[in-house]
Motif scaffolding. Sequence first.
Motif, PDB file in Angstrom:
ATOM      1  N   THR A  78      12.102   6.845  18.160  1.00 47.73           N
ATOM      2  CA  THR A  78      10.795   6.401  18.951  1.00 47.73           C
ATOM      3  C   THR A  78      10.296   5.292  18.820  1.00 47.73           C
ATOM      4  OG1 THR A  78      10.011   8.812  18.687  1.00 47.73           O
ATOM      5  CG2 THR A  78       8.392   7.233  19.143  1.00 47.73           C
ATOM      6  N   ALA A  79      10.455   4.722  17.306  1.00 44.84           N
ATOM      7  CA  ALA A  79      10.029   3.310  17.287  1.00 44.84           C
ATOM      8  C   ALA A  79      10.664   2.208  17.730  1.00 44.84           C
ATOM      9  CB  ALA A  79      10.052   3.271  15.683  1.00 44.84           C
ATOM     10  N   LEU A  80      11.908   2.770  18.097  1.00 42.61           N
ATOM     11  CA  LEU A  80      12.683   1.599  18.522  1.00 42.61           C
ATOM     12  C   LEU A  80      12.771   1.638  20.074  1.00 42.61           C
ATOM     13  CD1 LEU A  80      15.981   1.564  16.396  1.00 42.61           C
ATOM     14  CD2 LEU A  80      14.301  -0.089  16.300  1.00 42.61           C
ATOM     15  N   ALA A  93       0.874  -1.044   0.059  1.00 45.70           N
ATOM     16  CA  ALA A  93      -0.135  -0.042  -0.064  1.00 45.70           C
ATOM     17  C   ALA A  93       0.821   1.220   0.100  1.00 45.70           C
ATOM     18  CB  ALA A  93      -0.866   0.126   1.211  1.00 45.70           C
ATOM     19  N   ALA A  94       2.035   1.323   0.847  1.00 44.31           N
ATOM     20  CA  ALA A  94       2.774   2.413   0.681  1.00 44.31           C
ATOM     21  C   ALA A  94       3.604   2.507  -0.619  1.00 44.31           C
ATOM     22  CB  ALA A  94       3.659   2.186   1.968  1.00 44.31           C
ATOM     23  N   ALA A  95       4.001   1.566  -0.968  1.00 45.80           N
ATOM     24  CA  ALA A  95       4.751   1.355  -2.346  1.00 45.80           C
ATOM     25  C   ALA A  95       3.699   1.830  -3.314  1.00 45.80           C
ATOM     26  CB  ALA A  95       5.126   0.064  -2.765  1.00 45.80           C
ATOM     27  N   ARG A 132       3.726   3.320   8.432  1.00 48.12           N
ATOM     28  CA  ARG A 132       3.891   3.362   9.866  1.00 48.12           C
ATOM     29  C   ARG A 132       2.976   2.390  10.607  1.00 48.12           C
ATOM     30  NH1 ARG A 132       2.140   8.461  10.021  1.00 48.12           N
ATOM     31  NH2 ARG A 132       4.145   9.375   9.530  1.00 48.12           N
ATOM     32  N   GLU A 133       1.856   2.267  10.058  1.00 51.19           N
ATOM     33  CA  GLU A 133       0.833   1.144  10.714  1.00 51.19           C
ATOM     34  C   GLU A 133       1.430  -0.193  10.606  1.00 51.19           C
ATOM     35  OE1 GLU A 133      -3.534  -0.144  10.687  1.00 51.19           O
ATOM     36  OE2 GLU A 133      -3.133   1.351   9.267  1.00 51.19           O
ATOM     37  N   ALA A 134       2.037  -0.589   9.248  1.00 48.85           N
ATOM     38  CA  ALA A 134       2.337  -1.915   9.162  1.00 48.85           C
ATOM     39  C   ALA A 134       3.840  -2.021   9.677  1.00 48.85           C
ATOM     40  CB  ALA A 134       2.588  -2.212   7.674  1.00 48.85           C
TER      41      ALA A 134
END
Length: 470
Positions: free
Chosen positions: A463-465, A296-298, A429-431
């Motif tokens: 933040t994600a890590l 979807a992002a691609a 970001r969601e995936a």
Amino acid sequence: MTRQPWRVAVVGGGIAGLAAAVRLRDHAPPGTEITVYEQSGALGGKLRTGELAGQPVEFGAESFLMRDPTGAESAAVALIRRLGLAEKIVHPTVGQAALVVDGGLRPIPGGTLVGVPGDLDRVTSVARPAADADTDDGRPLVGPDADVSVGALVRSRFGDEVVERLVDPMLGGVYAGRADDLSLVTTMPALARAARVEHTLVGAVRAAQAAAPRAPGAPVFGTLAGGLRTLVEAAVTASGATVRREAAVRELTPVDTGWRLTVGPTRDPALVDVDAVVLAVPARPAARLLAGPAPAAAAGVGELDYASVALVTLALPQPQLPELSGFLVPSTEGLLIKAATFFTTKWGHLRRPDGLALVRASVGRYGEEAHLQRPDADLATTVHRELSAVLGTPLPAPVDGHVQRWGGALPQYAPGHADRVATARAALREAYPTVVLAGAGYDGVGIPVCVRSGETAADEIITALGGSAR
């Protein structure tokens, strides 16, 4: 649980990727392993300082904005200060540029916003605005969530000449595209915001200009003495990153511990495991890497198109040049050149006691890539001939020259671009929050925008890590 120390891959060694690497070094936990993968042999992306006639000259981006839209120093200046290069900042000594109109040079009128006038009387020397078209219809020019092309909006209010002789060459000089194809929201965000409130285009331009913080006499642009390569070199050093040149990342695969990168030639690839990835490459290669894990992002980023350009730089012995920084060329003039910069007039630090002048011309507009198939010598000869014609005098034969080709260099932001990128980023970001996009393909052109995009990507990775940034 993420392993310690963190391992972060930055795919793309342009200024966005390098800014991300510096930000990670400054704010990620100590010991974080940062690796920059650059497909080519050169770092810096469109920052490319070379040598011509014995002195440094830019074969790519020439300068950066000193301030951001809020009036604060731009992200490029902040990074330069962080890297200890502030004393190398220099500013143009000549700021006036011209337009080519009917084969001759006319000064660019003041009081415009990227060519869109806030006072119609001031632009009559180059274009005749449509009479009484910019009427107050009792509603804002643009709806609250709408985006339109710059050309469509300006044509409807000021007529064709303002677009073709003013707005199109101004936008073309930045994007190598056409006003009729470029997004108002992405290329002129301040005007877009004002157009959602104001009822006339003159009113929207004036409102956008009034909202822009201005310091009288403050320089608008800067560059670095010694060339922008000093910024690239300093960023690499400050990041402490391992740099792998000529290392193409061909595949991203999610694994239990993060991501596995397939790097290098098909016959003998290297597999590298990392915790997170900053994807600082143009939209099409980014879409290819995301097609498997995040389709979807691609799909969202893969829609973006690019223009190719060539930059032709000539060293001319003692030419008679006007006291201008350069000129822009409307496509209606029928010239191969779309813009020219008189380097040794514009930048005092480049002036030479022997009178040798460095002049650079930008060639190529979106959709006209066939012109760029000419050999280097042909491009240089054509540029020399067109420069002589515009200036009205035969220029001396160059003593040196260089042709730099930038294939797929400049993003073409169609209306709706910002929404498409926001949707793609949200899906990614969601995936997979540990993969983040950065660079001009998504956020706009110019060194400050790319620096800020890289830094924002680094912050999102931290933040994600786990958010344990310093």
